[in-house]
Design a protein around this motif. Structure first.
Motif, PDB file in Angstrom:
ATOM      1  N   PRO A  89     -50.385  -5.568  -6.363  1.00  0.00           N
ATOM      2  CA  PRO A  89     -50.675  -6.199  -5.063  1.00  0.00           C
ATOM      3  C   PRO A  89     -49.522  -6.057  -4.070  1.00  0.00           C
ATOM      4  O   PRO A  89     -49.735  -5.962  -2.863  1.00  0.00           O
ATOM      5  CB  PRO A  89     -50.899  -7.671  -5.420  1.00  0.00           C
ATOM      6  N   TRP A  92     -55.820  -4.758  -0.710  1.00  0.00           N
ATOM      7  CA  TRP A  92     -54.940  -5.840  -1.160  1.00  0.00           C
ATOM      8  C   TRP A  92     -55.738  -7.145  -1.292  1.00  0.00           C
ATOM      9  O   TRP A  92     -55.627  -7.855  -2.293  1.00  0.00           O
ATOM     10  CB  TRP A  92     -53.776  -6.041  -0.172  1.00  0.00           C
ATOM     11  N   ARG A 134     -56.039  -9.081  -4.735  1.00  0.00           N
ATOM     12  CA  ARG A 134     -55.371 -10.391  -4.775  1.00  0.00           C
ATOM     13  C   ARG A 134     -56.378 -11.471  -5.222  1.00  0.00           C
ATOM     14  O   ARG A 134     -56.067 -12.306  -6.063  1.00  0.00           O
ATOM     15  CB  ARG A 134     -54.802 -10.695  -3.385  1.00  0.00           C
ATOM     16  N   ASP A 168     -43.225  -7.717 -13.236  1.00  0.00           N
ATOM     17  CA  ASP A 168     -43.031  -8.918 -12.400  1.00  0.00           C
ATOM     18  C   ASP A 168     -42.705 -10.116 -13.269  1.00  0.00           C
ATOM     19  O   ASP A 168     -42.025 -11.041 -12.847  1.00  0.00           O
ATOM     20  CB  ASP A 168     -44.306  -9.238 -11.611  1.00  0.00           C
ATOM     21  N   THR A 205     -37.734 -10.896 -12.483  1.00  0.00           N
ATOM     22  CA  THR A 205     -37.301 -11.925 -11.512  1.00  0.00           C
ATOM     23  C   THR A 205     -37.010 -13.253 -12.219  1.00  0.00           C
ATOM     24  O   THR A 205     -36.009 -13.911 -11.918  1.00  0.00           O
ATOM     25  CB  THR A 205     -38.376 -12.181 -10.434  1.00  0.00           C
ATOM     26  N   PRO A 259     -33.545 -14.399  -6.034  1.00  0.00           N
ATOM     27  CA  PRO A 259     -33.401 -13.049  -6.612  1.00  0.00           C
ATOM     28  C   PRO A 259     -33.464 -11.941  -5.566  1.00  0.00           C
ATOM     29  O   PRO A 259     -32.900 -10.877  -5.772  1.00  0.00           O
ATOM     30  CB  PRO A 259     -34.566 -12.940  -7.592  1.00  0.00           C
ATOM     31  N   LYS A 267     -41.591  -6.889   5.732  1.00  0.00           N
ATOM     32  CA  LYS A 267     -42.993  -6.868   6.134  1.00  0.00           C
ATOM     33  C   LYS A 267     -43.209  -5.751   7.137  1.00  0.00           C
ATOM     34  O   LYS A 267     -42.249  -5.179   7.664  1.00  0.00           O
ATOM     35  CB  LYS A 267     -43.373  -8.207   6.775  1.00  0.00           C
ATOM     36  N   PRO A 293     -38.085 -18.684  -1.409  1.00  0.00           N
ATOM     37  CA  PRO A 293     -37.734 -17.736  -2.487  1.00  0.00           C
ATOM     38  C   PRO A 293     -38.942 -17.007  -3.061  1.00  0.00           C
ATOM     39  O   PRO A 293     -38.791 -15.962  -3.685  1.00  0.00           O
ATOM     40  CB  PRO A 293     -37.096 -18.630  -3.552  1.00  0.00           C
ATOM     41  N   PHE A 294     -40.149 -17.572  -2.861  1.00  0.00           N
ATOM     42  CA  PHE A 294     -41.361 -16.899  -3.343  1.00  0.00           C
ATOM     43  C   PHE A 294     -42.149 -16.316  -2.172  1.00  0.00           C
ATOM     44  O   PHE A 294     -43.312 -15.963  -2.317  1.00  0.00           O
ATOM     45  CB  PHE A 294     -42.254 -17.898  -4.094  1.00  0.00           C
ATOM     46  N   GLY A 295     -41.544 -16.194  -0.996  1.00  0.00           N
ATOM     47  CA  GLY A 295     -42.291 -15.781   0.186  1.00  0.00           C
ATOM     48  C   GLY A 295     -43.126 -16.964   0.668  1.00  0.00           C
ATOM     49  O   GLY A 295     -42.919 -18.107   0.221  1.00  0.00           O
ATOM     50  N   ARG A 338     -49.558 -13.999   1.214  1.00  0.00           N
ATOM     51  CA  ARG A 338     -48.950 -12.919   0.437  1.00  0.00           C
ATOM     52  C   ARG A 338     -47.787 -13.412  -0.431  1.00  0.00           C
ATOM     53  O   ARG A 338     -47.035 -12.610  -1.006  1.00  0.00           O
ATOM     54  CB  ARG A 338     -48.472 -11.845   1.411  1.00  0.00           C
ATOM     55  N   CYS A 361     -45.675 -14.998  -3.585  1.00  0.00           N
ATOM     56  CA  CYS A 361     -45.680 -14.565  -4.989  1.00  0.00           C
ATOM     57  C   CYS A 361     -46.926 -15.057  -5.738  1.00  0.00           C
ATOM     58  O   CYS A 361     -47.241 -16.238  -5.745  1.00  0.00           O
ATOM     59  CB  CYS A 361     -44.427 -15.111  -5.674  1.00  0.00           C
ATOM     60  N   GLY A 374     -47.357 -14.808  -9.032  1.00  0.00           N
ATOM     61  CA  GLY A 374     -47.048 -15.315 -10.378  1.00  0.00           C
ATOM     62  C   GLY A 374     -46.086 -16.489 -10.387  1.00  0.00           C
ATOM     63  O   GLY A 374     -45.495 -16.792 -11.431  1.00  0.00           O
TER      64      GLY A 374
END
Ligand code: HEM
Length: 500
Positions: A117, A125, A129, A300, A304, A365, A371, A436-438, A442, A444, A446
């Motif tokens: 993804p 996507w 997703r 993934d 991370t 990380p 983008k 940290p995960f966006g 979109r 993360c 996981g």
């Protein structure tokens, strides 16, 4: 006589055209550092002196009174966003204008990473997703939890069995965390035992070394794709090498065959993916998709999370007060639940959650997110009041490390204070200054699995060991300029003292 004159003319024209390109942001009234001929503002990255993320962080810190900064990646104008309000537009409110990541992977050349993804674009996507999201529900995580608990107990036994970890020589935290997360993905993605604690060089450990460890080919390609995406567009390159693709395909094919022949149903990602193959209607979900997504969850899933876990171990070692407080919280749960750590209770532990978040704030990380503008967008910076049209295809940098370590949003950002993420303090954190995960559609996929494996492994460690920083750790920490994920040079060495 004519040839030298011609060369001079061509060089002159090229020079003029490149210089003209470097007027792009000035014409729009967007300020930024002066670009250097041919390399733009990323000269340090081309010379492998600094990582792009570190460079963006420095620019973020330098341009304190600016909402956006205009830069050049070689000749391509790219926009660094400092204003959290514009980050909110990019990631959430005006997502349709910025829906793709700034990376080009040709699926025909590299089906494994091309189908992840993270690399997919537009409607494809969106479909994928939506297909993969049910893999990460709370119910699915609860089903995987026993594997994570079992591996956590094994993690403790492993540390105890390593003399160097407990005799003052130290054990490297990333290496330890990678063994743990690889065992978890072995169980939770493929349903097989990765044996990373039992064997020094298990097949999974070797696979991981070839896949995402610093200096590996895929990491190098990812680095090139980040600083010069045009190169990967013109010469499509594989991120996942043929060798790794074959190994993962073999694991998936053999496991599925064995399950089918023996009527085995297992609660893991591979089971969900093979189920998707049978039920997916709107989009053909083939064997390649099953393998590609299993490969995606593999990569993934361990890397991370192990980076984050190693930084948490380091932060707790360097902050004994926070370490004791966490131990107190965790021990109470173990005592009240027959030496077990129930899934629901683990999820609700406030200090554990705060420790993880505070580490993710100081040591995310990834330094930045890249983008791409997919539909023109007009933005008016408050400091100039002059509207800027962000053109379609403009790469957008979201400097999350800079934001999360900015004293404007986090007082004394260098201090490790988990309390920032508890109660009212947490509510006060400005939106899009901690990501940290966006963020947004979109973000993360996981996140739940990543946080769960980190939290359970960490709880078992602090219950059983007192941690301190071993003097092999090179302080102050410096980071590998060629790795996209933040990687401390020399590693993070920890001493473990068994609590009896
Ligand atoms: C603590 C561990 C993790 C961190 C800090 C992390 C961080 C991130 C970040 C920053 C992004 C980019 C978000 C954006 O573009 O806005 C991302 C994307 C992604 N992550 Fe994670 N991640 C973690 C663990 C995981 C795990 C365990 C998995 C899967 C098993 C996973 C799967 C993905 C996928 C598939 C994407 C792409 C999502 C999309 O573009 O739709 N991540 N992650």
């Amino acid at each position: 006589m004519i040839l030298p004159a011609l060369i001079v003319l061509v060089v002159g024209v090229v020079y003029y055209l490149v210089r003209l390109k470097y007027h792009y942001w000035k014409k729009l009234g967007v300020i930024g550092p002066k670009p250097k001929f041919l390399v733009g503002n990323l000269g340090g990255c081309f010379l492998l002196k600094t990582s792009p993320g570190e460079l963006y962080t420095n620019i973020y810190n330098e341009y304190r009174h600016t909402s956006i900064v205009g830069l050049y990646r070689a000749f391509t104008p790219i926009l660094l966003v400092r204003d959290p309000e514009l980050i909110k537009e990019v990631t959430i409110k005006s997502f349709s204008h910025f829906r793709d990541n700034d990376i080009d992977i040709d699926q025909k050349v590299d089906p494994m990473f091309g189908k992840n993804p993270f690399s997919l674009k537009g409607d494809e996507w969106k479909v994928v997703r939506a297909q993969l999201t049910p893999c990460f529900t709370s119910g699915k995580m609860k089903g995987l939890y026993p594997y994570l608990e079992e591996n956590s107990a094994q993690l403790v036994r492993f540390v105890q069995s390593r003399p160097e970890a407990t005799n003052g020589n130290g054990y490297e935290a990333k290496e330890l965390a990678t063994r743990f997360t690889l065992n978890n993905v072995g169980d939770c993605v493929f349903g097989i035992k990765a044996k990373c604690f039992e064997e020094e060089n298990s097949e999974f450990r070797r696979l991981a070394r070839d896949f995402l460890s610093p200096g590996s080919w895929p990491i190098f390609i990812f680095f090139v794709a980040t600083i010069l995406p045009a190169v990967t567009k013109i010469f499509p390159i594989r991120f996942v090498t043929k060798n790794i693709e074959k190994k993962i395909t073999d694991i998936v094919t053999e496991t599925l065959k064995y399950r089918e022949e023996n009527n085995i149903v297992r609660n893991d990602f591979l089971q969900i993916l093979s189920q998707l193959k049978k039920t997916s209607k709107e989009y053909d979900f083939t064997d390649i998709d099953v393998t590609a997504h299993a490969a995606g969850f593999f990569g993934d899933g361990y890397e991370t999370s192990s980076v984050v876990m190693s930084f948490i171990l380091y932060q707790l070692s360097a902050n004994p007060e926070a370490q004791s407080k966490l131990r107190e919280e965790v021990n109470k749960v173990f005592e009240e639940n027959g030496n077990k750590l129930p899934y629901e209770i683990l999820q609700a532990l406030p200090y554990l959650d705060a420790v993880v978040n505070e580490t993710l704030r100081i040591n995310p990380p990834a330094y930045s997110l890249q983008k791409r503008c997919t539909e023109a967008f007009t933005y008016t910076p408050s400091e100039t009041n002059r509207s800027v049209v962000i053109e379609k295809d403009t790469p957008i940098i979201l400097p999350l490390f800079g934001l999360q370590n900015d004293p404007e949003y986090f007082e004394s950002p260098e201090s490790f204070r988990p309390e920032r993420f508890i109660g009212d303090n947490k509510e006060k954190i400005m939106k899009c200054t901690f990501l940290p995960f966006g963020e947004g559609p979109r973000a993360c996929l996981g996140q739940r699995f990543g946080l769960l494996q980190i939290k359970v492994g960490l709880s078992y460690i602090v219950k059983n060991f007192e941690l301190s920083v071993n003097n092999k750790t090179k302080l102050p920490l410096k980071y590998d300029p060629t790795n996209i994920l933040i990687t401390p040079i020399g590693g993070l060495w920890i001493d473990f003292k068994k609590i009896t």
